[in-house]
Write an enzyme that holds these catalytic residues in place. Structure first.
Site, mmCIF file in Angstrom:
data_model
loop_
_atom_site.group_PDB
_atom_site.id
_atom_site.type_symbol
_atom_site.label_atom_id
_atom_site.label_comp_id
_atom_site.label_asym_id
_atom_site.label_seq_id
_atom_site.Cartn_x
_atom_site.Cartn_y
_atom_site.Cartn_z
ATOM 1 N N GLY A 51 0.794 -1.237 0.000
ATOM 2 C CA GLY A 51 0.000 0.000 0.000
ATOM 3 C C GLY A 51 0.821 1.279 0.000
ATOM 4 O O GLY A 51 0.278 2.380 0.132
ATOM 5 N N SER A 136 29.592 4.827 10.030
ATOM 6 C CA SER A 136 29.837 3.546 10.697
ATOM 7 C C SER A 136 30.559 3.826 11.991
ATOM 8 O O SER A 136 31.288 4.829 12.114
ATOM 9 C CB SER A 136 30.709 2.657 9.815
ATOM 10 O OG SER A 136 31.267 1.620 10.586
ATOM 11 N N TYR A 149 37.953 2.267 4.503
ATOM 12 C CA TYR A 149 36.542 2.313 4.917
ATOM 13 C C TYR A 149 36.365 3.272 6.102
ATOM 14 O O TYR A 149 35.473 4.131 6.095
ATOM 15 C CB TYR A 149 36.107 0.893 5.282
ATOM 16 C CG TYR A 149 34.654 0.748 5.652
ATOM 17 C CD1 TYR A 149 33.659 0.675 4.672
ATOM 18 C CD2 TYR A 149 34.265 0.643 6.988
ATOM 19 C CE1 TYR A 149 32.323 0.519 5.012
ATOM 20 C CE2 TYR A 149 32.937 0.491 7.339
ATOM 21 C CZ TYR A 149 31.968 0.424 6.344
ATOM 22 O OH TYR A 149 30.647 0.277 6.689
ATOM 23 N N LYS A 153 34.241 6.779 6.288
ATOM 24 C CA LYS A 153 33.123 6.946 7.224
ATOM 25 C C LYS A 153 33.395 8.086 8.212
ATOM 26 O O LYS A 153 32.460 8.773 8.650
ATOM 27 C CB LYS A 153 32.858 5.625 7.968
ATOM 28 C CG LYS A 153 32.400 4.495 7.054
ATOM 29 C CD LYS A 153 31.072 4.822 6.371
ATOM 30 C CE LYS A 153 30.492 3.666 5.587
ATOM 31 N NZ LYS A 153 29.212 3.985 4.959
HETATM 32 P P1 NAP Z 1 25.269 -4.257 1.392
HETATM 33 O O1 NAP Z 1 24.260 -5.294 1.733
HETATM 34 O O2 NAP Z 1 26.539 -4.670 0.750
HETATM 35 O O3 NAP Z 1 24.533 -3.132 0.500
HETATM 36 C C1 NAP Z 1 25.241 -2.080 -0.054
HETATM 37 C C2 NAP Z 1 24.315 -1.295 -0.938
HETATM 38 O O4 NAP Z 1 25.052 -0.205 -1.510
HETATM 39 C C3 NAP Z 1 23.754 -2.116 -2.069
HETATM 40 O O5 NAP Z 1 22.382 -1.877 -2.191
HETATM 41 C C4 NAP Z 1 24.491 -1.594 -3.295
HETATM 42 O O6 NAP Z 1 23.631 -1.593 -4.423
HETATM 43 C C5 NAP Z 1 24.784 -0.172 -2.883
HETATM 44 N N1 NAP Z 1 25.911 0.390 -3.630
HETATM 45 C C6 NAP Z 1 27.202 0.031 -3.603
HETATM 46 N N2 NAP Z 1 27.919 0.762 -4.480
HETATM 47 C C7 NAP Z 1 27.038 1.609 -5.074
HETATM 48 C C8 NAP Z 1 27.153 2.601 -6.068
HETATM 49 N N3 NAP Z 1 28.338 2.882 -6.665
HETATM 50 N N4 NAP Z 1 26.058 3.293 -6.438
HETATM 51 C C9 NAP Z 1 24.857 3.023 -5.870
HETATM 52 N N5 NAP Z 1 24.681 2.087 -4.921
HETATM 53 C C10 NAP Z 1 25.760 1.381 -4.537
HETATM 54 O O7 NAP Z 1 25.725 -3.466 2.678
HETATM 55 P P2 NAP Z 1 24.945 -2.929 3.974
HETATM 56 O O8 NAP Z 1 25.554 -3.619 5.133
HETATM 57 O O9 NAP Z 1 23.499 -2.904 3.787
HETATM 58 O O10 NAP Z 1 25.537 -1.436 3.985
HETATM 59 C C11 NAP Z 1 24.752 -0.285 3.768
HETATM 60 C C12 NAP Z 1 25.485 0.911 4.356
HETATM 61 O O11 NAP Z 1 25.616 0.708 5.772
HETATM 62 C C13 NAP Z 1 26.896 1.080 3.824
HETATM 63 O O12 NAP Z 1 27.186 2.450 3.672
HETATM 64 C C14 NAP Z 1 27.749 0.478 4.925
HETATM 65 O O13 NAP Z 1 29.043 1.017 4.931
HETATM 66 C C15 NAP Z 1 26.958 0.885 6.147
HETATM 67 N N6 NAP Z 1 27.246 0.116 7.341
HETATM 68 C C16 NAP Z 1 27.016 -1.234 7.373
HETATM 69 C C17 NAP Z 1 27.297 -1.929 8.541
HETATM 70 C C18 NAP Z 1 27.055 -3.415 8.673
HETATM 71 O O14 NAP Z 1 27.439 -3.996 9.707
HETATM 72 N N7 NAP Z 1 26.431 -4.068 7.725
HETATM 73 C C19 NAP Z 1 27.830 -1.273 9.651
HETATM 74 C C20 NAP Z 1 28.042 0.096 9.569
HETATM 75 C C21 NAP Z 1 27.746 0.777 8.417
HETATM 76 P P3 NAP Z 1 24.041 -2.013 -5.910
HETATM 77 O O15 NAP Z 1 25.105 -3.054 -5.816
HETATM 78 O O16 NAP Z 1 22.742 -2.520 -6.473
HETATM 79 O O17 NAP Z 1 24.480 -0.756 -6.575
#
Ligand code: NAP
Length: 241
Positions: A51, A136, A149, A153
């Site tokens: 929705g 992060s 990284y 961040k």
């Molecule tokens: P993920 O599952 O690897 O997802 C990363 C996302 O970023 C994907 O949707 C990818 O989409 C997109 N992406 C990467 N390069 C891109 C680009 N050049 N243009 C547009 N989109 C792009 O990682 P996640 O853990 O969800 O991370 C999301 C955010 O949270 C990141 O910034 C990460 O550093 C941050 N973070 C994560 C954690 C953790 O523990 N997981 C902790 C702290 C911070 P496409 O590949 O489809 O483009």
């Protein structure tokens, strides 16, 4: 959030996907951006089936022309920007290749800057806006093996505070969330041994959930957070205090 439109970058999976669903559940129309357009199409269908309002845009934040095209087609509508797109290319600094440094900084930091720069003018004109950068906890603490990284961040923290100052007169708030260890493809890539080692250091003894990060993003995007700007919300189960 009815009447608001949010753009979430990196919404094809993980935290970005969860943020898009949570914002839509609260009534915002969401524009979901990423490179994997099939995954975006599935997400748009899910949100509409529930929705909500959603649209997909192919977006590569490393590519200025892609960011420019997104801003031309959707910029005017956007009230809320969630800069979530991010990658990791881990390795010890001594052996780190230029390419691994550059692609991480280009995506996580420069990509967020590009999207904010492209969209902030529309928010400024409306005298209402929200920018939320997904940083992060390692941007605050540092982390061995993640110099690229962590630097990207930490850069987002400086970007957040600077934009908060620049946009304060236009009623546009700019904040960041700093998640700790969340179960997504990014952390699954670490392998079991490394994950157990990190978990042992988390005072709350578990990983954060997608919903916990999305809820914090929704709060910062909400009307109620109108007096919060330049803040970095640490969501790490106590990993960093
Ligand atoms: P993920 O599952 O690897 O997802 C990363 C996302 O970023 C994907 O949707 C990818 O989409 C997109 N992406 C990467 N390069 C891109 C680009 N050049 N243009 C547009 N989109 C792009 O990682 P996640 O853990 O969800 O991370 C999301 C955010 O949270 C990141 O910034 C990460 O550093 C941050 N973070 C994560 C954690 C953790 O523990 N997981 C902790 C702290 C911070 P496409 O590949 O489809 O483009």
């Amino acid at each position: 959030m009815r009447g608001r439109t949010a753009l979430v970058t990196g919404a094809s999976q993980g935290i970005g996907r969860a943020c898009a669903k949570a914002l839509a559940a609260r009534g915002a129309v969401v524009i979901v951006g990423a490179r994997q357009t099939e995954k975006l199409a599935t997400l748009v269908d899910e949100i509409r089936d529930d929705g909500g309002g959603a649209e997909a845009v192919e977006l590569d934040v490393q590519d200025q022309s892609s960011v420019g095209a997104m801003a031309r087609t959707h910029g005017k509508a956007v009230d809320i920007l969630v800069n979530n797109a991010g990658i990791a290319r881990d390795g010890l600094a001594m052996r780190m290749r230029d390419g691994d440094w550059q692609s991480v900084v280009d995506t996580n930091l420069t990509g967020s800057f590009r999207c904010a720069r492209a969209l902030m003018r529309f928010m400024a004109r409306k005298r209402w806006g929200r920018i939320i950068n997904v940083s992060s906890v390692v941007g605050l603490s540092g982390n061995a093996g993640q110099a690229n990284y962590a630097a990207s961040k930490a850069g987002l923290v400086g970007l957040t505070k600077s934009l908060a100052l620049e946009l304060s007169g236009r009623n546009v708030t700019v904040n960041a969330v700093a998640p700790g260890f969340v179960d997504t493809a990014m952390t699954q890539a670490l392998g079991d041994k490394a994950r157990q080692k990190i978990l042992a250091q988390v005072p709350l003894r578990r990983m954060g959930t997608l919903d916990e990060i999305a809820a914090a993003v929704c709060y910062l995007a909400s009307e109620e957070a109108g007096y919060v700007t330049g803040h970095v919300l640490n969501i790490s189960g106590g990993l960093y205090m």
